[in-house]
Enzyme design. Structure first.
Site, short mmCIF file in Angstrom:
data_model
loop_
_atom_site.label_atom_id
_atom_site.label_comp_id
_atom_site.label_asym_id
_atom_site.label_seq_id
_atom_site.Cartn_x
_atom_site.Cartn_y
_atom_site.Cartn_z
N PRO A 73 4.87 6.53 -4.34
CA PRO A 73 5.00 5.19 -4.86
C PRO A 73 3.64 4.51 -5.03
O PRO A 73 2.80 4.54 -4.14
CB PRO A 73 5.81 4.47 -3.79
N GLU A 74 3.47 3.91 -6.18
CA GLU A 74 2.31 3.06 -6.42
C GLU A 74 2.80 1.61 -6.41
O GLU A 74 3.96 1.35 -6.09
CB GLU A 74 1.65 3.43 -7.75
#
Length: 271
Positions: free
Chosen positions: A2-3
DNA sequence: CTTTTGACCTGACAGC
DNA sequence: TGCTGTCAGGTCAAAA
């Protein structure tokens, strides 16, 4: 995994299930995450009411009157709100069991994620204290980007991945923003001129905002807290598209190895 | 000080 | 069907 957009999507998804709700107990099935889950988490979070769910860089902060839980999803982590009675899977390492009968369940196969606990201001925590500006605030301006890149020989892609420079940008959005700005990921950061810094700062903001709007990027296992996949992967311009035609000029997308991590670009559209 | 490298882990996939 | 090698959305700590 996840960014910033995926973490933001996760925050928005879990917040309605958590805010104003009491954490009745904490179940730690495997404490061996990136950092060992502290005993104080269960001891001090149990019985507390979650007052706020916020994000700083890729960290999720669950604020209570007694302290703050600091969560990071690492490469493979995800959070789901499920019935507390639902049998946990192999990688479901921690549950925050709520008085509602639901629980916030952390799944993280690779265990690069973490859950920490602090009684102090979480932003002053060692892991958060030196993080740079949020890219979706005015603090992250073209002038800032120009200033902090001066004299740097590192590739601009790597500078964008450096949390001390800018918060929350990971490999997907760094590559996508660089395509959008017409800049090769391999360029030395210090060689970007003021106009390029302006384009890049704008591209980062626009790319992240668009990704948040469509629920983030689902490549393999990322899903929002309600189980829905994101849709940004449908519009990726370069990331993971080695050899595929550029969506603008049809030239095959090239792969560069920067350190251990892949960078993707169009040799014609990006200079 | 800046930059690069190694380390932490599991799982999916390609190729033999 | 295995087996082996490669790759993955992060980021800290140590080395250069």
């Amino acid at each position: 995994m996840p960014e910033l957009p995926e973490v933001e999507t996760t925050c928005r998804g879990i917040a309605p299930h958590l805010i104003g709700k009491q954490v009745s107990r904490v179940v730690v099935r495997n404490p061996a995450l990136r950092w060992r889950v502290p005993k104080a988490l269960a001891a001090e979070l149990s019985g507390q009411v979650v007052r706020a769910v916020t994000r700083r860089a890729k960290y999720i902060l669950l604020t209570t009157d007694a302290g703050t839980a600091i969560l990071h999803l690492g490469m493979s982590g995800s959070l789901r709100v499920v019935a507390a009675a639902k049998p946990p899977g192999k990688s479901d390492h921690v549950d925050l069991v709520l008085a509602t009968g639901n629980c916030l369940r952390l799944r993280d196969p690779r265990r690069f994620g973490s859950i920490l606990w602090t009684r102090q201001n979480p932003l002053a925590h060692k892991l958060l204290a030196d993080i740079g500006p949020e890219p979706l605030t005015p603090e992250f301006s073209r002038d800032y980007l120009h200033r902090v890149t001066r004299g740097r020989s590192r590739a601009i892609r790597d500078v964008l991945l450096d949390a001390r420079i800018v918060a929350g940008v990971g490999n997907i959005y760094a590559n996508e923003a660089l395509f959008s700005a017409g800049i090769r990921p391999t360029r030395a950061a210090g060689r970007l001129n003021a106009i390029e810094c302006k384009k890049l700062a704008q591209a980062i903001r626009a790319t992240l905002k668009r990704a948040i709007r469509v629920g983030g990027t689902t490549l393999r296992d990322y899903h929002a807290s309600d189980g829905e996949p994101g849709h940004f992967q449908l519009t990726l311009k370069v990331y993971g598209r080695t050899g595929d035609p550029c969506r603008v000029c049809q030239t095959p997308i090239r792969l560069a190895r920067l350190g251990q991590r892949s960078a993707f670009f169009c040799g014609k559209c990006q200079t």
